[in-house]
Enzyme design. Structure first.
Site, PDB file in Angstrom:
ATOM      1  N   TYR A   1       0.944  -1.245  -0.052  1.00  0.00           N
ATOM      2  CA  TYR A   1       0.042  -0.058   0.044  1.00  0.00           C
ATOM      3  C   TYR A   1       0.887   1.116  -0.102  1.00  0.00           C
ATOM      4  O   TYR A   1       0.446   2.293  -0.492  1.00  0.00           O
ATOM      5  CB  TYR A   1      -1.009   0.065   1.266  1.00  0.00           C
ATOM      6  CG  TYR A   1      -2.175  -1.102   0.641  1.00  0.00           C
ATOM      7  CD1 TYR A   1      -2.142  -2.037   1.664  1.00  0.00           C
ATOM      8  CD2 TYR A   1      -2.942  -0.805  -0.168  1.00  0.00           C
ATOM      9  CE1 TYR A   1      -3.130  -3.022   1.424  1.00  0.00           C
ATOM     10  CE2 TYR A   1      -3.921  -1.501  -0.421  1.00  0.00           C
ATOM     11  CZ  TYR A   1      -4.048  -2.782   0.234  1.00  0.00           C
ATOM     12  OH  TYR A   1      -4.934  -3.873  -0.012  1.00  0.00           O
TER      13      TYR A   1
ATOM     14  N   CYS B   1      -6.258   7.427  20.442  1.00  0.00           N
ATOM     15  CA  CYS B   1      -6.107   6.645  21.710  1.00  0.00           C
ATOM     16  C   CYS B   1      -4.706   6.303  21.837  1.00  0.00           C
ATOM     17  O   CYS B   1      -4.170   5.793  22.562  1.00  0.00           O
ATOM     18  CB  CYS B   1      -6.819   5.331  21.649  1.00  0.00           C
ATOM     19  SG  CYS B   1      -6.039   4.073  20.401  1.00  0.00           S
TER      20      CYS B   1
ATOM     21  N   GLY C   1     -16.619   1.226 -15.385  1.00  0.00           N
ATOM     22  CA  GLY C   1     -15.332   0.640 -15.081  1.00  0.00           C
ATOM     23  C   GLY C   1     -15.356  -0.334 -14.030  1.00  0.00           C
ATOM     24  O   GLY C   1     -14.222  -0.484 -13.241  1.00  0.00           O
ATOM     25  N   THR C   2     -15.959  -1.423 -13.920  1.00  0.00           N
ATOM     26  CA  THR C   2     -16.057  -2.378 -13.136  1.00  0.00           C
ATOM     27  C   THR C   2     -16.163  -3.704 -13.700  1.00  0.00           C
ATOM     28  O   THR C   2     -17.383  -3.675 -14.409  1.00  0.00           O
ATOM     29  CB  THR C   2     -16.876  -2.269 -11.788  1.00  0.00           C
ATOM     30  OG1 THR C   2     -16.596  -3.280 -11.014  1.00  0.00           O
ATOM     31  CG2 THR C   2     -18.344  -2.125 -12.189  1.00  0.00           C
ATOM     32  N   SER C   3     -15.407  -4.738 -13.345  1.00  0.00           N
ATOM     33  CA  SER C   3     -15.566  -6.002 -14.087  1.00  0.00           C
ATOM     34  C   SER C   3     -16.868  -6.759 -13.472  1.00  0.00           C
ATOM     35  O   SER C   3     -17.359  -7.825 -13.701  1.00  0.00           O
ATOM     36  CB  SER C   3     -14.383  -6.830 -13.689  1.00  0.00           C
ATOM     37  OG  SER C   3     -14.175  -6.969 -12.530  1.00  0.00           O
TER      38      SER C   3
ATOM     39  N   ARG D   1       1.598   2.009  -3.441  1.00  0.00           N
ATOM     40  CA  ARG D   1       0.304   2.827  -4.112  1.00  0.00           C
ATOM     41  C   ARG D   1       0.172   4.052  -3.980  1.00  0.00           C
ATOM     42  O   ARG D   1      -0.171   4.978  -4.574  1.00  0.00           O
ATOM     43  CB  ARG D   1      -0.655   1.422  -4.069  1.00  0.00           C
ATOM     44  CG  ARG D   1      -0.446   0.353  -4.799  1.00  0.00           C
ATOM     45  CD  ARG D   1      -1.541  -0.618  -4.746  1.00  0.00           C
ATOM     46  NE  ARG D   1      -3.124  -0.216  -5.234  1.00  0.00           N
ATOM     47  CZ  ARG D   1      -4.117  -0.702  -5.010  1.00  0.00           C
ATOM     48  NH1 ARG D   1      -4.547  -1.567  -3.915  1.00  0.00           N
ATOM     49  NH2 ARG D   1      -5.274  -0.281  -5.563  1.00  0.00           N
TER      50      ARG D   1
ATOM     51  N   CYS E   1      -6.671   2.980  12.986  1.00  0.00           N
ATOM     52  CA  CYS E   1      -6.144   2.348  14.313  1.00  0.00           C
ATOM     53  C   CYS E   1      -6.967   0.782  14.645  1.00  0.00           C
ATOM     54  O   CYS E   1      -8.054   0.849  14.523  1.00  0.00           O
ATOM     55  CB  CYS E   1      -6.604   3.336  15.539  1.00  0.00           C
ATOM     56  SG  CYS E   1      -6.100   2.479  17.006  1.00  0.00           S
TER      57      CYS E   1
ATOM     58  N   HIS F   1     -14.498   0.316  -0.470  1.00  0.00           N
ATOM     59  CA  HIS F   1     -13.494  -0.582   0.039  1.00  0.00           C
ATOM     60  C   HIS F   1     -12.243   0.523   0.463  1.00  0.00           C
ATOM     61  O   HIS F   1     -11.193  -0.225   0.521  1.00  0.00           O
ATOM     62  CB  HIS F   1     -12.800  -0.883  -1.462  1.00  0.00           C
ATOM     63  CG  HIS F   1     -13.781  -2.207  -2.122  1.00  0.00           C
ATOM     64  ND1 HIS F   1     -13.562  -2.667  -3.267  1.00  0.00           N
ATOM     65  CD2 HIS F   1     -14.860  -2.712  -1.398  1.00  0.00           C
ATOM     66  CE1 HIS F   1     -14.810  -3.629  -3.476  1.00  0.00           C
ATOM     67  NE2 HIS F   1     -15.391  -3.783  -2.256  1.00  0.00           N
TER      68      HIS F   1
END
Ligand code: APR
Length: 240
Positions: A53, A137, A173-175, A56, A114, A106
């Site tokens: 991540y 926290c 644009g989604t499969s 990206r 956290c 997503h």
């Protein structure tokens, strides 16, 4: 009053240079999705997932919204309160284009979460280095804010709510691999599919073979090139 529900996927950001997942040369071609995007992968190797991540997020800093992001932002502005845009994308290109009400099903790449109190906090494009503390926290067990396979996606309730209150469904644009768009399209009299490729239905039991056969309109173009046709249909629908 007529209302629009948009469900977007990686194809919306493809023309901004962000790779999709399942196209040729897509992200899942050189990553094992279950290693970097599943709860099991997270338990097995936290640093590998964090690194994935981080890469990206670093890449996202220099990506710009494309024409489709800008048209959809203008649409949100012109029809305030009558457009629900739910995205599977974790990038912030709609926000960079000026959109205010995007629902990220997503999660979001530019935030961390956290693991103790679930507080979400923004880090923009910074790398997660492991010494971050929760601003709420103080806990140091911090994770990416992306929904992984094997865990709940809390915002999905917004998806089901939107189906009930909308009159036009637009899939861009989604499969349909993760969120099956066929059952959603079946709930609507009016619907638009925007995709440059004809995608086969996942199930082999469908009488039809292609996803687009369940949509009223199929604009078989890249998102940017599809905006003019899409807007013509939207204007007619919203003025009914
Ligand atoms: N414009 C519009 N659509 C495009 C473009 C484009 N320029 N380029 C590709 N597409 C289409 C592809 O044909 C494909 O149907 O976008 C779709 C991308 O599909 P996926 O790569 O499967 O992405 P997506 O549907 O968003 O994946 C859903 O899977 O891995 C998980 O969490 C991840 O949110 C992601 C989810």
């Amino acid at each position: 009053m007529n209302k629009i529900m948009i469900l977007s996927g990686a194809g919306l950001s493809a023309e901004s240079g962000i790779r999709t997942f399942r196209d040729h040369n897509g992200l899942w071609e050189n990553h094992n999705v279950m290693e970097v995007c599943s709860t099991q992968g997270w338990i097995t190797n936290r640093s590998k997932v964090t690194h994935f991540y981080n890469d990206r997020r670093r890449d996202l800093e220099f990506k710009k919204p494309n024409h489709a992001h800008k048209v959809l932002t203008q649409l949100e502005h012109d029809y305030r309160g009558r457009v629900i845009h739910l995205t599977q994308n974790i990038d912030n290109l709609m926000e960079k284009a000026g959109a205010k009400d995007i629902i990220h099903l997503h999660g979001t790449l530019t935030d961390l979460r956290c693991e103790a109190c679930t507080q979400i906090f923004n880090i923009d494009y910074a790398q997660q280095v492991g010494n971050e503390k929760c601003p709420h926290c103080g806990n140091t067990r911090i994770r990416h804010n992306v929904v992984m396979f094997g865990e709940a996606a809390p915002e999905y309730t917004r998806l089901y709510q939107s189906i009930k209150e909308s009159t036009l469904f637009i899939a861009i644009g989604t499969s349909g691999t993760v969120i099956d768009i066929i059952p959603i399209a079946k709930e609507f009299k009016h619907s638009i599919l925007i995709d440059p490729k004809r995608q086969n239905t996942a199930s082999t039991f469908d009488p039809h073979n292609y996803i687009d056969e369940y949509f009223e309109h199929f604009i078989q173009k890249k998102a940017g090139d599809a905006m003019e046709d899409m807007m013509d249909i939207i204007k007619e629908h919203m003025n009914q």
